[in-house]
Enzyme design. Structure first.
Site, PDB file in Angstrom:
ATOM      1  N   SER A 107       0.830  -1.194   0.000  1.00  0.00           N
ATOM      2  CA  SER A 107       0.000   0.000   0.000  1.00  0.00           C
ATOM      3  C   SER A 107       0.872   1.254   0.000  1.00  0.00           C
ATOM      4  O   SER A 107       1.773   1.394   0.818  1.00  0.00           O
ATOM      5  CB  SER A 107      -0.895  -0.014   1.227  1.00  0.00           C
ATOM      6  OG  SER A 107      -1.680   1.141   1.234  1.00  0.00           O
ATOM      7  N   GLY A 108       0.600   2.145  -0.938  1.00  0.00           N
ATOM      8  CA  GLY A 108       1.362   3.387  -1.020  1.00  0.00           C
ATOM      9  C   GLY A 108       2.595   3.274  -1.898  1.00  0.00           C
ATOM     10  O   GLY A 108       3.362   4.227  -2.020  1.00  0.00           O
TER      11      GLY A 108
ATOM     12  N   THR B  77      -1.599   2.627  -8.078  1.00  0.00           N
ATOM     13  CA  THR B  77      -2.693   3.347  -8.736  1.00  0.00           C
ATOM     14  C   THR B  77      -2.140   4.432  -9.661  1.00  0.00           C
ATOM     15  O   THR B  77      -2.622   4.612 -10.784  1.00  0.00           O
ATOM     16  CB  THR B  77      -3.623   3.949  -7.668  1.00  0.00           C
ATOM     17  OG1 THR B  77      -4.094   2.878  -6.860  1.00  0.00           O
ATOM     18  CG2 THR B  77      -4.801   4.657  -8.296  1.00  0.00           C
TER      19      THR B  77
ATOM     20  N   ASN C 206      -1.321   5.491   3.193  1.00  0.00           N
ATOM     21  CA  ASN C 206      -1.427   6.148   1.885  1.00  0.00           C
ATOM     22  C   ASN C 206      -2.625   7.091   1.903  1.00  0.00           C
ATOM     23  O   ASN C 206      -3.729   6.699   2.267  1.00  0.00           O
ATOM     24  CB  ASN C 206      -1.615   5.043   0.818  1.00  0.00           C
ATOM     25  CG  ASN C 206      -1.762   5.605  -0.586  1.00  0.00           C
ATOM     26  OD1 ASN C 206      -1.748   6.820  -0.787  1.00  0.00           O
ATOM     27  ND2 ASN C 206      -1.902   4.717  -1.553  1.00  0.00           N
TER      28      ASN C 206
ATOM     29  N   SER D  29      -5.462   5.676  -0.663  1.00  0.00           N
ATOM     30  CA  SER D  29      -5.318   4.225  -0.719  1.00  0.00           C
ATOM     31  C   SER D  29      -6.538   3.583  -1.390  1.00  0.00           C
ATOM     32  O   SER D  29      -7.682   3.909  -1.061  1.00  0.00           O
ATOM     33  CB  SER D  29      -5.142   3.694   0.706  1.00  0.00           C
ATOM     34  OG  SER D  29      -4.930   2.319   0.646  1.00  0.00           O
ATOM     35  N   SER D  30      -6.279   2.689  -2.312  1.00  0.00           N
ATOM     36  CA  SER D  30      -7.388   1.980  -2.968  1.00  0.00           C
ATOM     37  C   SER D  30      -7.982   1.025  -1.952  1.00  0.00           C
ATOM     38  O   SER D  30      -7.278   0.193  -1.398  1.00  0.00           O
ATOM     39  CB  SER D  30      -6.865   1.181  -4.163  1.00  0.00           C
ATOM     40  OG  SER D  30      -6.064   1.990  -4.984  1.00  0.00           O
TER      41      SER D  30
ATOM     42  N   GLY E 174      -2.802  -2.841  -2.077  1.00  0.00           N
ATOM     43  CA  GLY E 174      -1.508  -3.462  -1.771  1.00  0.00           C
ATOM     44  C   GLY E 174      -1.477  -4.108  -0.405  1.00  0.00           C
ATOM     45  O   GLY E 174      -2.339  -3.848   0.457  1.00  0.00           O
TER      46      GLY E 174
ATOM     47  N   GLU F 219      -0.914  -4.783   3.256  1.00  0.00           N
ATOM     48  CA  GLU F 219      -0.886  -3.761   4.307  1.00  0.00           C
ATOM     49  C   GLU F 219      -0.931  -4.368   5.701  1.00  0.00           C
ATOM     50  O   GLU F 219      -1.487  -5.441   5.916  1.00  0.00           O
ATOM     51  CB  GLU F 219      -2.030  -2.753   4.117  1.00  0.00           C
ATOM     52  CG  GLU F 219      -3.412  -3.350   4.182  1.00  0.00           C
ATOM     53  CD  GLU F 219      -4.499  -2.348   3.792  1.00  0.00           C
ATOM     54  OE1 GLU F 219      -4.207  -1.325   3.172  1.00  0.00           O
ATOM     55  OE2 GLU F 219      -5.670  -2.622   4.125  1.00  0.00           O
TER      56      GLU F 219
END
Ligand code: ATP
Ligand code: MG
Length: 1004
Positions: free
Chosen positions: A104-105, A109, A156, A159-160, A386, A388
């Site tokens: 994540s981050g 994306t 993030n 974050s998605s 991602g 996490e």
């Protein structure tokens, strides 16, 4: 292998490292990051390090540099990988996918957006409006999906919180014609709860902070996010996110995509309803559960277009069917709160899925006919949440991390396992490269009966009291011996795990402690039927379609729905299946630090990521291995034109030998290996060089084919022309022959015809025979003339000769030559029968005296002499003399002129009978024939013709003039004679004029 970068920036491809060791790898990664080179290759895999700053490397000029280039030609970049995927799709008709992974981050994306921008920028050179529309939709959809599916987390800011796989469809020209988005498990628990420092989905803050006053008033929403329980935590978080600007951007994007105003309004209403739901308070009064702030219910009822009482009932009661009876069971305050939260989460999730569905409606490929448009190929772009680790990790993190395990497994399968297996299978000398295979962790999660998901589902299926603790016990029982699983019960000394609450999974990317609290609930994902019915019965049609199951009546028994874990597992399995059948391109994202700093390269963090992503193993396999492999026949099919040994067909014993020959002749022997069924090419450069040579040859082959084909066409055309010519000639011959036959048939019997064929019509000749026909006609005419004259008497012949002579001299110069009548020559007897006998006497006398043989012409005339005196006379012309006689004196000859003295005659072009005889001694005789019977008889033609014919027979020349006025000479004096018509003139007569004489003739 990338070039064009100096070594101060490190190695552009990790394959070029001197030693493949973690130290060197890290040193290179760090050096490149610090020098602002965030992308590095491992063969065709891009390793990307999040720069945490705006980089000036995505502009139009950079796009141009990468467009249509091969991977090794430019420094490493996402654009190069996007171009490679695009080219593979276009050149080889292969579906491709770009898999972006990383924690994540790490920048997944962002990478996916740059890739899409690149594809949009390089396609549709023809600027087709429909393609531009599709591209715009695809790009705009990101903005909408991020607003509703992304949130700020502690890792993030954007974050998605859902997984996204987008297919872009291309037509045979390589232009995007549509797409499809698959979304995976949205982290909906975020709607009702966020950890400290995190926010709910962006959409809520965008509405509250950015919504226009009037909208917010209509939704009864205040501008302060902290007044709403569900988003309060996030409302206090400071961040650089500009919600107000984003609100506008999203609203615009939705409009562009094609959401109607009503749909957009409904979205806002749902968001507002969720916020209001979160503020509902339940209390008890004795036995009854009640809502403490009923005003809120009224607002919600209004927003959802349902009755306030229905909302209240659905929140406080549950309708239960027992057999045929239906009873309302009151919730406790706690149950009511649970129901309310479930409703809020479900409303958000349904709305999100509905939005994805609406976007799909718009971007989906329509009216595609593969027979017309060619194969519909796709490039898939996978951007998923991602890996996490949070302070508190729950069911969602478990799913997200499992998803990352699956993708890692896919990478391992494709890049590490299959590749090595293939070398062995093909008999290529190979030293196995070891790597950690995370299949064991994937199994730990998803294996039937034994995996964590199975244990969870089993626990949920249990009747009786099912708690999260029971689930944990189940795990402990089943997984006690698993190397990647532990809990406090199994490791009592481990104080980091809470007893009866936590379990730890050793993921490929690190250890994660999960709290089981909420697992059961989240997996069951129960939402009371009452809510589904409530929303299905809304009078807002947009809202209604999100709740189709609300249609079922209470008594209808529904099957137990699949659990959230099973649904997610199934969707992951099908995603992996989908990716496996495409040609994959990888972007491996690395997050350089935890603090979003553009400068900090945390060695330990990065090393950890490099390790768990298996990048080093990737380099080793890549270095020892081959960039490309193809089966011998396929390879030949593609490249046979670049060697004389293989083009157009080889005569070697096998395709393998032919491939060997081909590569040897190109000098690539050192860079390839031959397996049992495939040829392996070590470096991409060789492949590109083959491609280049092929491209060049294809040009030539096309030229050759064009040449041959053009030649064929020309020959065909020539043959047609020649055939046409033969036909033409035959036809012409036929036409000529049939014409001649026709003439022959028509004129065959003219000899025996009375008119000698004068009435026979000549057939029309073909064009080519025009001249021939003329000649033929003239021959015929001559024959015809001959038949006419051959039987004539000598007199008649003379007459005809005279007529012909007259015709030749006067035709077209004078009217009425008198050809129709018989030419008698001597007219004195006919015109003056009373004096015929005296004339006969004179004539015989003259014959005797002058010995003439033949009378040419004789006629009464009016004459004028040089003394201007006009008198009646007669002229008598024999073959020797021209006599002038006086009719009043029994035709006594007055004067004679030997014919050899006559040099010419002049006549006028009129109807008059004027004639001037010119003599050698310039004593011209000017007369006008008169006294003709019948009157008006024209005898000039006869006079001239007879004289001419006679002169001709004597081989002498006679000058014939047709003129007005007529020039003459009277005893050497030049004068003119003019003819004038006079109305009351009875006989022609001469009068004097200035220059000579005027002959006045009667004008009827
Ligand atoms: N190429 C880049 N250039 C500039 N900034 C970047 C780039 N990539 C990432 N970032 C920064 O990093 C942030 C996080 O990136 P991104 O949202 O892409 O991460 P992610 O991998 O998708 O994470 P998650 O798994 O949480 O969705 C971005 O908001 C941006 O600020
Ligand atoms: Mg993301």
């Amino acid at each position: 292998m990338a070039e064009h970068e100096s070594l101060e920036f490190g190695k552009a491809d990790f394959v070029l490292l001197d030693n493949v060791s973690l130290e060197e790898f890290m040193a290179n990664l760090k050096l490149r990051f610090e020098k602002g080179r965030i992308y590095t290759y491992i063969g065709e895999v891009v390793v990307s390090v999040n720069p945490y700053r705006a980089m000036n490397i995505y502009g139009r000029d950079t796009i141009e540099q990468y467009k249509g280039r091969e991977l090794y030609e430019r420094p490493p970049h996402l654009f190069a990988i996007a171009d490679a995927a695009y080219k593979a799709m276009k050149r080889r008709n292969k579906d491709t996918c770009i898999v972006i992974s990383g924690e994540s981050g790490a920048g997944k994306t962002e990478a996916s957006k740059y890739i899409m921008q690149y594809i949009a920028a390089i396609t549709n050179p023809g600027q087709r409006a429909e393609v531009e529309r599709v591209k715009n939709m695809l790009l705009k959809s990101n903005c909408v999906l991020e607003a509703f599916g992304n949130a700020k987390t502690n890792r993030n800011d954007n974050s998605s919180r859902f997984g996204k796989y987008m297919d872009i469809n291309f037509d045979f020209k390589g232009d995007p014609i549509g797409g499809h988005i698959n979304n995976y498990l949205l982290e909906k628990s975020r709607v009702i709860f966020q950890q400290e420092g995190e926010r709910s989905f962006h959409s809520f803050y965008q509405l509250v902070k950015g919504g226009p006053e009037a909208l917010l008033r209509s939704l009864h929403v205040s501008k302060d996010p902290t007044t709403y329980n569900y988003i309060r935590v996030g409302g206090q978080v400071k961040s650089s996110i500009n919600d107000t600007a984003d609100f506008k951007a999203v609203a615009d994007a939705m409009k562009v995509i094609g959401f109607t105003a009503e749909e957009i309004q409904t979205v806002y209403k749902i968001l507002a309803s969720i916020l209001h739901l979160g503020n509902l308070r339940f209390g008890v009064d004795g036995d009854t559960t009640l809502i403490e702030n009923p005003k809120v219910v009224e607002v919600i009822g209004g927003l959802l277009a349902t009755k306030e009482e229905s909302v209240e009932k659905a929140l406080l009661y549950r309708t239960v069917a027992t057999g045929r009876d239906v009873i309302d069971k009151q919730h406790t305050a706690q149950e009511a709160s649970y129901g309310r939260d479930a409703l809020a989460k479900a409303m958000y999730e349904r709305m999100f899925c509905w939005i994805v569905g609406r976007i799909n409606d718009v971007i989906e490929v329509k009216n595609y006919d593969a027979r017309v448009h060619g194969k519909n190929t796709v490039i898939g772009v996978l951007d998923i949440y991602g890996f996490e680790i949070f302070q508190n990790n729950s069911f969602e993190q478990f799913c997200i991390n499992y998803c990352n395990e699956k993708l890692q497994q896919l990478f391992i399968q494709l890049v590490l396992t299959q590749e090595q297996e293939e070398y062995q299978r093909e008999g290529i000398p190979w030293k196995h490269i070891d790597y950690f295979n995370n299949q064991i962790i994937v199994d730990l999660v998803e294996l039937q009966h034994k995996g964590i998901f199975s244990v969870l589902d089993e626990a949920c299926m249990n009747v009786g009291k099912v708690t999260d603790v029971v689930f944990l016990q189940g795990l402990n029982n089943k997984l006690a011996k698993h190397a990647h699983y532990t809990s406090r019960k199994l490791a009592p000394a481990d104080k980091s795990l809470e007893f009866d609450r936590d379990f730890r999974v050793r993921h490929y990317a690190g250890d994660v402690v999960y709290s089981v609290v909420g697992f059961i609930d989240k997996n069951k994902d129960t939402l009371f039927q009452d809510f589904k019915r409530l929303l299905y019965n809304s009078s807002n049609p947009v809202l209604k379609v999100m709740w189709p199951e609300g249609k079922l009546s209470i008594t209808e028994v529904t099957k137990r729905p699949l659990t959230a874990a099973t649904l997610f597992k199934n969707s992951m399995i099908s995603l992996v299946e989908n990716l496996t059948c495409k040609e994959p391109y990888y972007v491996r994202c690395v997050k350089p630090n935890e603090v979003k700093s553009p400068l900090l390269f945390e060695q330990e963090r990065c090393r950890h990521q490099v390790e768990y992503l298996g990048l080093l193993e990737n380099v080793r396999v890549r270095r020892a291995g081959f960039a490309n492999r193809q089966e011998f026949p396929r390879f030949l099919q593609r490249y046979k034109m670049i060697s004389e040994f293989t083009w157009p067909n080889h005569d070697l014993r096998s395709d393998k030998e032919a491939v060997q020959m081909l590569l040897k002749s190109c000098g690539f022997e050192h860079d390839v290996a031959y397996g049992k069924t495939k040829v392996f090419i070590r470096t991409p450069r060789t492949l590109f060089s083959l491609e280049e040579q092929r491209t060049e040859m294809v040009g030539r082959i096309v030229l050759f084919l064009q040449k041959v084909w053009r030649g064929t066409i020309a020959r065909m055309r020539y043959r047609c022309m020649r055939a046409a010519l033969v036909i033409l000639r035959a036809y012409r011959r036929y036409k000529v022959k049939s014409y001649i036959k026709d003439v022959n048939r028509k004129f065959k019997n003219v000899r025996s015809m009375k008119d000698r064929g004068r009435s026979v019509k000549w057939p029309t000749p073909p064009k080519v025979l025009r001249r021939f026909e003329e000649a033929l006609r003239s021959i015929h005419n001559r024959w015809w003339a001959w038949t006419l004259i051959k039987d004539l008497t000598p007199e008649a012949k003379l007459q005809i000769k005279a007529k012909v002579a007259a015709l030749e001299a006067l035709k077209g110069l004078r009217p009425d030559l008198g050809l129709q009548r018989s030419w008698e020559g001597n007219y004195l007897k006919r015109d003056s029968p009373d004096k015929a006998s005296s004339f006969t006497l004179v004539s015989s006398d003259l014959q005797r005296k002058d010995k003439f043989m033949r009378v040419l012409f004789a006629c009464n005339v009016r004459k004028i002499n040089r003394f201007h005196k006009a008198e009646d006379r007669a002229i008598f012309i024999t073959d020797r003399h021209l006599y002038k006689m006086d009719p009043s004196k029994q035709y006594k000859p007055m004067k004679n002129v030997p014919l050899y003295n006559v040099t010419g005659v002049s006549v006028s072009p009129g109807k008059d009978q004027l004639v001037v005889f010119h003599t050698k001694d310039s004593r011209d005789l000017v007369v006008c024939l008169q006294g003709m019977m019948p009157p008006g008889d024209s005898r000039i033609g006869e006079l001239v013709g007879t004289l001419l014919s006679h002169f001709k027979s004597e081989k002498r020349k006679l000058q014939v003039n047709v003129a007005s006025p007529i020039q003459c000479s009277m005893n050497g004096r030049k004068c003119t004679v003019v003819v004038e018509t006079k109305i009351n003139q009875s006989q022609p007569d001469f009068t004097k004029s200035l220059s000579g004489y005027i002959l006045s003739v009667p004008g009827n």
